[in-house]
Structures are given as structure tokens and as C-alpha cells.
Write a protein that holds these residues in place. Structure first.
Motif, PDB file in Angstrom:
ATOM      1  N   GLU A 464      22.618   9.353 -97.110  1.00  0.00           N
ATOM      2  CA  GLU A 464      23.532   9.919 -98.100  1.00  0.00           C
ATOM      3  C   GLU A 464      22.798  10.743 -99.155  1.00  0.00           C
ATOM      4  O   GLU A 464      23.411  11.546 -99.849  1.00  0.00           O
ATOM      5  CB  GLU A 464      24.306   8.799 -98.784  1.00  0.00           C
ATOM      6  N   GLU A 467      23.267  14.474 -98.957  1.00  0.00           N
ATOM      7  CA  GLU A 467      24.627  14.980 -99.101  1.00  0.00           C
ATOM      8  C   GLU A 467      24.661  16.045-100.201  1.00  0.00           C
ATOM      9  O   GLU A 467      24.217  15.816-101.325  1.00  0.00           O
ATOM     10  CB  GLU A 467      25.571  13.844 -99.472  1.00  0.00           C
ATOM     11  N   PRO A 651      31.008  15.805 -94.597  1.00  0.00           N
ATOM     12  CA  PRO A 651      30.082  14.767 -95.082  1.00  0.00           C
ATOM     13  C   PRO A 651      29.078  14.358 -94.012  1.00  0.00           C
ATOM     14  O   PRO A 651      29.322  14.482 -92.811  1.00  0.00           O
ATOM     15  CB  PRO A 651      31.020  13.606 -95.450  1.00  0.00           C
TER      16      PRO A 651
END
Length: 732
Positions: A464, A467, A651
Motif C-alpha cells: 500500500e 499507492e 488501487p
């Protein structure tokens, strides 16, 4: 005559009292800087200039032996009827300086006496050289003048009480050392450093007059502080004793014999006038003949007796008369034909001005400067009428507008990207869709030898910290860093040190942790408060993005690319629903060439006409955005680049799911592609299935079942579906 010189140095108005040689027509020496209508007017003009230019401080410095030697008593003696008005104007000047909205400094170079002492006291601060022979005193008791209530209140406000009696009642004289001891002057620098010291002091006080609000506050404070003096200065001014004061024309106390001679002379002329009936007749009685041969002792022949009284009036009022040589120029010397411009400067006849006074607005000059002075002016002759002037002005304005438009077009063209150069004419980029492929290819393993085999993308897609929401405003997006990537990876998280995520980003400092107990809002309870706050922050998401379409706070009104994309994104959903981006891509490809390029005008047409984007997006920002996407051609851009820039980024976790689904659909010898039909058979949503079939240019599933789809195309398809659909059901 120019008595002062004003300049602005580093936001400080510097007013210098000049000290030229000579004297005024009424006999006052110019370098004494006495207060008369001429000095009052020029000082007020300097203050007007300081206020209009918004300076932050003001300093006044004198030249010569005097800073100000008081009221101009010689002028007042010659104009006793104006004495009250002159005093009122002087007091209004003192009041204006006293309440000026900026810091004021008086650099006292020499003597500062009587009204000049009060003028110097009106300033906020004073400097006076230690090695100067200058004196400070108020000689009202010696010359028979009772200073007005306003002047008295001004001196009481600026002088310590211990000096009141000695200064006002006894006329005591003070030097700079005593004034500094009593706090009247700020400092006593050497005379050679007075100017630089006053400038330095003014610069140190500039913050007290830095802007209009501060200057207005300063003015209000001074009005309240000196309200007693302000209420009386220039208001209901009474005569201080100018008409019957015991002072001579220079301001010195009269001697007894001088006063007696003056009274005897007045009695003599009163008797003569009452006997003859008029001053002219009285003068004629004491003339031997029709000529006044002895106007003044030793001056030679005079003028006719009929003009003698006029000559005396002219000399008393203007300092010269008709008998001065080289003044009365005959009119025969002037041009008769006014349509011709004189070849040489001509002398002018100023008899009218000398008899009736100079015209208003002209500066006073002594006779020594004007005698024999040539007139350089030439008559102004109109060469064209108002209509011709207006047409000429309109022509110039129109021509200027045309030139500006042409320059704007040229500038825009120069900033455009060109590819039709000589290199482009001699060699064109080959069309990769029809380019001939190599028959015998060879694989180079240099990259694998240097870097090893290609890494697996799946771990990166599960991180993540990588991101980046490109559709949000950049000010609310945390940039990809090594620390963020490690913090999102369970194996490396323990190697990262991060504070509690109370700020914008995970690695921003928290000021509360570094404050001392004296600064912390809860005082000695800092430890307990910080423990409670840290415990509450453990479950927060340190890798979060603030997001948003606009910049925060004061920058929210600035146009942004994120806001432009958000407006189009909302319109796509309103008009074309959940399959909006698939429909948009299909309409763009209707205008594309075989390489996938589409012109900017076609993109605008799709957005304006088919999508219906109107007032939400302005033309100028839209054109700038599309121009940035143009790369390989002058006015064309890749449709895929436009779609990637417009839609929200997929995402990382969804990219990982799409890549996993693609690998599961691959056969044993798929060679990096899948059959579109294999995926369509798994779809339960008929609407999505039909939209995908139409997007690939067919109407039936059988027509596209054997279409080979690469991983990149598969990812692009789900990127178009993800903004308005839950793609989880499509990947099962």
C-alpha cells in the motif's frame, strides 16, 4: 524659493532644511529657518508627500547653525494684521507633526528657540550633537510674548515638570548635555554623524508605521496621549503680543531709546498726514522742486514726485522698484507676428507682475536671480483640431491593439510543439502497425546478466505504500518514499521509526511531543496527556492520503487539474452510468486513426457535444491539459493516454486481483495472452458482458470469443470499469 529638500531612503522620508545664503525681501536671513508662511507651506507639502507614498518613518534635519530660530518676527512686524493667522497655521503644523501616524525624528543641528523649540518638541524623538554650540530656550519673558495655551500644553506634554518653570518663566538656555540628562533628546552623537544616526534611528522604528492599519493605530494613540495639546493647538488662537511686543524686527529685545525713537517717528508722520491730507501731499511739502533728487542718501537722481510714493510702496513690498536697471523692457522688442516661433529666446516685460504681485502657483525668486533672465518659452500654436486629434488617438489605439493580437498569436505559435521541421520532411517516423518485422530475431541476455531475471510484480502490487491517487490534488497526496514502502511491508515494518500519525503524513513531526511543560497546554500533566493521545493513535492509518480535489485553506480558489478531472468524472457517471469510461473510450476510438491518435479538437467535441460538458469546465484549462498530453504529434494525442490521465487510478490491491485473474485464465501455451471468450463465459452480468462486446467492435459474443487479450489490455478494461463498479464480482 526652495527652503527644504525631501527624499525617501529605505522607506524613510528624509526632510532637509536647506541653508542658502541671503535673506528674504522683508529682511529675515534664510538660514535661520524661521517659521513663516513659505516654510509652513513647504513643510506641509513634505508631510503630504510622506503620507501619500506610505513611508514608515520621518526624519527632519537642518543645515547650518540653526534648526529653527522661532517665528519670523520680521515678517510678522511687516504684516501685523496676519499675525494671528500665521500663529494658527504654525500651531496646526505642530499639531500635525505631533499626531502623525508614523515615528518622527528631529535631528537638531543647531539653535532651536521659541516657536522652533515647540516645533522640535512636536517630534517623537530628538537627536542633538554633543559638540554643537546650539541652544534650546524659549525667550517669551524677554521679548514680551505670552505663548498660547496650545503651545504651553505642547511644552508641558514633552518636557519634564522640573523644566517647566525654568524654561517658560525664566527663559533658561540648555545645551545638548542637559537636554539628554532630562530626557528631552534621545542621544547626542557627534555632529559629523548626526545625519547617519537619525537615519539609523528612523530605520529601527519602521515597524511602528509599516502599513495603513499600524499608521492609523499610531495616529489614534498620539491623539489620546496628547489630547490636551491637540484640542488647543490652532484653535481660538489669541494674539500673543505681536502688535505691542517689546522686540525688534530680528526678535531681540528693544532698547529703550529705540522704542522712544519709534514712538516719536510715528507722532511726526501722524502730524504731517493730518496737516496735508494725504501722504503724497505731505511728501511734496518737503521737496525742493518737482523731483526727489535725494530719494536715499548717495543714490543720485530719483523719479518724478508723482511716482515717488508708488516707488516707495513697490520697494517696501517687493524689495525693488521701477528704477532698477534692465527691468523695464520696451514692448517694441516683442514679436508682432505671433504665428512665428522666435529663433532666439526673448526678454519679457514683467511690469504687471511686479506691480500686482506674482501669479499664483509661481515660486518666489530673489531679484538677483531674475534680473536679465531670458524667457525660454515659445507660444503654443494649435496645428490640428479636436476631431483630428481624436481620430489620430483612435488610430494609434487600434494599431496598438492589432499589434498586441499579432504578438499574442506569434507567441502562442512559438510555444507550440512543431514536428514539421527539415528532419521531419527528410525522415518520417515509421508506422509501427505496418512496419516490417525482423525475420531472424535474437535475444540479448545483457539485462538478465546484469540485474538477474525480471522481478515478480505481485509483491509490489500488494504494498500500500506504493499507492498514489493521481486523481486527487497533489497537496493532499503523500509521495512514494522508501519509508512508506517499508512501513507497508510486514517484513520491513519494524525497521521504520514513525511518530503518531497526527499530522498530514506519517512521517511529519508532532510538535506536542517536543514542547516543554511550560509551553504544553496541560502543563505538568504532559506525560499523562501524551500517553493517552498516543494510545488513541495506535489504530490510525499512517499510510493514509488526505485526498481532495482542491488545495486546502487559502488556495482553494486556485484552479487545479484535479478539480477539472473531477468535474468530467462526475459528468461521465451522470450521462453514461456505471459503464461511463468504457463508453467514453469507444467514442474516442471512433475518431482515432489506426495508431490510436486523436486530435485535440475531436476530444473537445466528444466532451462538449456527446458528453455535454459545458460550464463545468472552462476552455482554457481544458486546452492546457490536452496540450500537455500531446507528445509525438503536433495536435494529436494518444486516446489511451487521455483515458489514463482522466479516470481515477486503480488501487494497488485491485491491480493485484486483476493480475491474479489474468494468470488463472492463461493456458499452458498462452504466450502471455488469453482468449476474451474464456473470461466472458464467466460473467453473470449481461449488461457488462454486452458493453465489453461492443467495446471490442462487435455485437455477438461469438465474434470476439477468439480475440487475444494481453495483460495490459485486460488491466485497462478493468481500470475503465472500476470507477463506478465493484470489480470483485467480475473476477470470480
Amino acid at each position: 524659493m526652495e527652503l527644504i529638500k525631501t527624499e525617501v531612503v529605505d522607506d524613510v522620508a528624509v526632510v532637509r532644511l536647506l541653508s542658502p545664503d541671503g535673506q528674504f525681501p522683508w529682511g529675515t536671513r534664510v538660514f535661520e529657518h524661521r517659521i513663516n508662511p513659505l516654510l509652513i507651506r513647504q513643510v506641509n507639502m513634505a508631510l503630504d508627500l510622506a503620507e501619500t507614498q506610505g513611508v514608515n518613518a520621518l526624519t527632519v534635519i537642518g543645515d547650518g547653525r540653526f534648526f529653527c530660530n522661532g517665528m519670523d518676527l520680521q515678517y510678522i512686524s511687516a504684516n501685523v494684521a496676519e499675525s494671528t493667522k500665521i500663529q494658527a497655521d504654525a500651531e496646526m503644523l505642530m499639531s500635525r507633526i505631533l499626531t502623525l501616524g508614523i515615528p518622527t525624528i528631529a535631528a537638531v543641528n543647531g539653535h532651536i528657540t521659541a516657536g522652533g523649540a515647540m516645533l522640535g518638541l512636536a517630534f517623537d524623538k530628538r537627536l542633538m550633537p554633543a559638540d554643537s554650540p546650539g541652544l534650546f530656550f524659549v525667550p517669551g519673558i524677554d521679548i514680551g510674548l505670552v505663548y498660547s495655551a496650545g503651545m504651553t500644553e505642547l511644552m508641558k506634554a514633552k518636557l519634564p515638570t522640573t523644566m517647566w518653570n525654568d524654561t517658560l518663566c525664566m527663559g533658561k538656555r540648555y545645551q545638548s548635555k542637559e537636554l539628554k540628562e532630562n530626557g528631552v533628546v534621545e542621544d547626542t552623537p557627534p555632529a559629523s554623524e548626526l545625519y547617519s544616526a537619525s537615519i539609523q534611528l528612523a530605520k529601527s522604528l519602521r515597524s511602528k508605521g509599516k502599513d495603513p492599519k499600524t499608521r492609523e493605530t499610531m495616529r489614534g494613540i498620539k491623539n489620546n496621549l496628547y489630547k490636551d495639546a491637540v484640542a488647543l493647538l490652532g484653535q481660538k488662537v489669541q494674539d500673543m503680543g505681536f502688535a505691542d511686543g517689546t522686540f525688534d524686527a530680528t526678535g531681540r529685545p528693544k532698547k529703550a531709546e529705540e522704542k522712544e525713537n519709534t514712538e516719536a517717528e510715528e507722532m511726526f508722520w501722524t502730524a504731517v498726514t493730518s496737516h496735508a491730507g494725504s501722504p503724497t501731499a505731505a511728501m511734496a511739502q518737503f521737496s525742493d522742486d518737482a523731483y526727489n533728487t535725494k530719494l536715499q542718501p548717495g543714490t543720485g537722481a530719483g523719479t518724478l514726485i508723482g511716482n515717488w510714493f508708488e516707488e516707495r510702496v513697490l520697494r517696501d513690498s517687493s524689495g525693488e522698484g521701477r528704477s532698477v536697471p534692465q527691468r523695464h523692457v520696451p514692448r517694441s522688442g516683442l514679436l508682432k507676428d505671433w504665428t512665428k516661433v522666435p529663433t532666439v529666446p526673448r526678454k519679457g516685460d514683467d511690469t504687471f507682475d511686479r506691480v500686482y504681485g506674482p501669479k499664483s502657483g509661481l515660486q518666489w525668486e530673489p531679484a538677483s536671480h531674475t534680473i536679465g533672465k531670458v524667457d525660454d518659452s515659445t507660444p503654443s500654436i494649435m496645428r490640428e483640431g479636436p476631431l483630428a486629434t481624436a481620430l489620430k488617438s483612435a488610430h494609434h489605439e487600434g494599431a496598438e491593439t492589432d499589434v498586441q493580437q499579432e504578438e499574442g498569436i506569434i507567441e502562442e505559435v512559438n510555444h507550440a510543439r512543431y514536428f514539421e521541421t527539415t528532419t521531419g520532411v527528410g525522415h518520417q517516423k515509421p508506422d509501427y502497425t505496418v512496419a516490417e518485422k525482423a525475420t531472424h530475431t535474437s535475444k540479448s541476455y545483457a539485462q538478465e546478466i546484469r540485474c538477474g531475471p525480471e522481478p515478480d510484480l505481485m509483491p509490489a502490487l500488494g504494498n500500500e505504500g506504493l499507492e498514489v491517487p493521481f486523481h486527487a490534488h497533489y497537496s493532499g497526496v503523500e509521495q512514494v518514499t522508501n519509508q512508506r514502502m517499508f512501513l507497508a511491508d510486514p517484513e520491513f515494518r519494524n525497521n521504520v521509526t514513525a511518530s503518531a500519525a497526527t499530522g498530514v503524513g506519517a512521517f511529519h513531526r508532532n510538535a506536542e511531543f517536543t514542547k516543554g511543560c511550560d509551553k504544553f497546554i496541560l502543563g505538568v500533566h504532559k506525560d499523562e496527556a501524551l500517553n493517552a493521545m498516543y494510545a488513541g493513535l495506535k489504530d490510525t492509518q499512517p499510510l493514509r492520503h488526505l485526498g481532495g480535489e482542491y488545495a486546502p485553506n487559502h488556495f482553494a480558489e486556485i484552479p487545479s487539474l484535479a478539480a477539472l478531472k473531477a468535474a468530467i468524472h462526475q459528468k461521465v457517471h451522470e450521462v453514461w452510468g456505471s459503464m461511463g469510461y468504457v463508453s467514453l473510450r469507444q467514442r474516442l476510438f471512433d475518431f482515432c486513426d489506426h495508431e490510436g491518435f486523436v486530435t485535440k479538437s475531436d476530444v473537445v467535441a466528444v466532451l462538449r457535444e456527446q458528453l455535454g460538458v459545458a460550464e463545468e469546465v472552462q476552455s482554457k484549462p481544458l486546452d492546457i491539459w490536452l496540450t500537455q498530453l500531446v507528445t509525438m504529434k503536433k495536435d494529436e494525442l494518444k486516446a489511451s493516454s487521455f483515458m489514463s490521465s482522466l479516470r481515477p487510478a486503480l488501487p494497488q490491491k485491485d491491480k493485484r486481483r486483476v493480475a491474479t485473474a489474468f494468470k488463472l485464465l492463461q493456458g499452458p501455451n498462452s504466450n502471455g495472452v488469453i482468449r476474451l471468450g474464456d473470461w466472458l463465459q464467466r460473467l453473470d452480468d449481461s449488461e457488462v458482458k454486452q458493453t465489453v462486446i461492443l467495446a471490442f467492435g462487435a455485437e455477438e459474443e461469438e465474434a470476439v470469443a477468439n480475440t487475444a487479450v494481453t495483460e495490459r489490455v485486460f488491466l485497462e478494461l478493468f481500470s475503465d470499469l472500476a470507477p463506478f463498479l465493484d470489480i470483485g464480482s467480475l473476477l470470480q
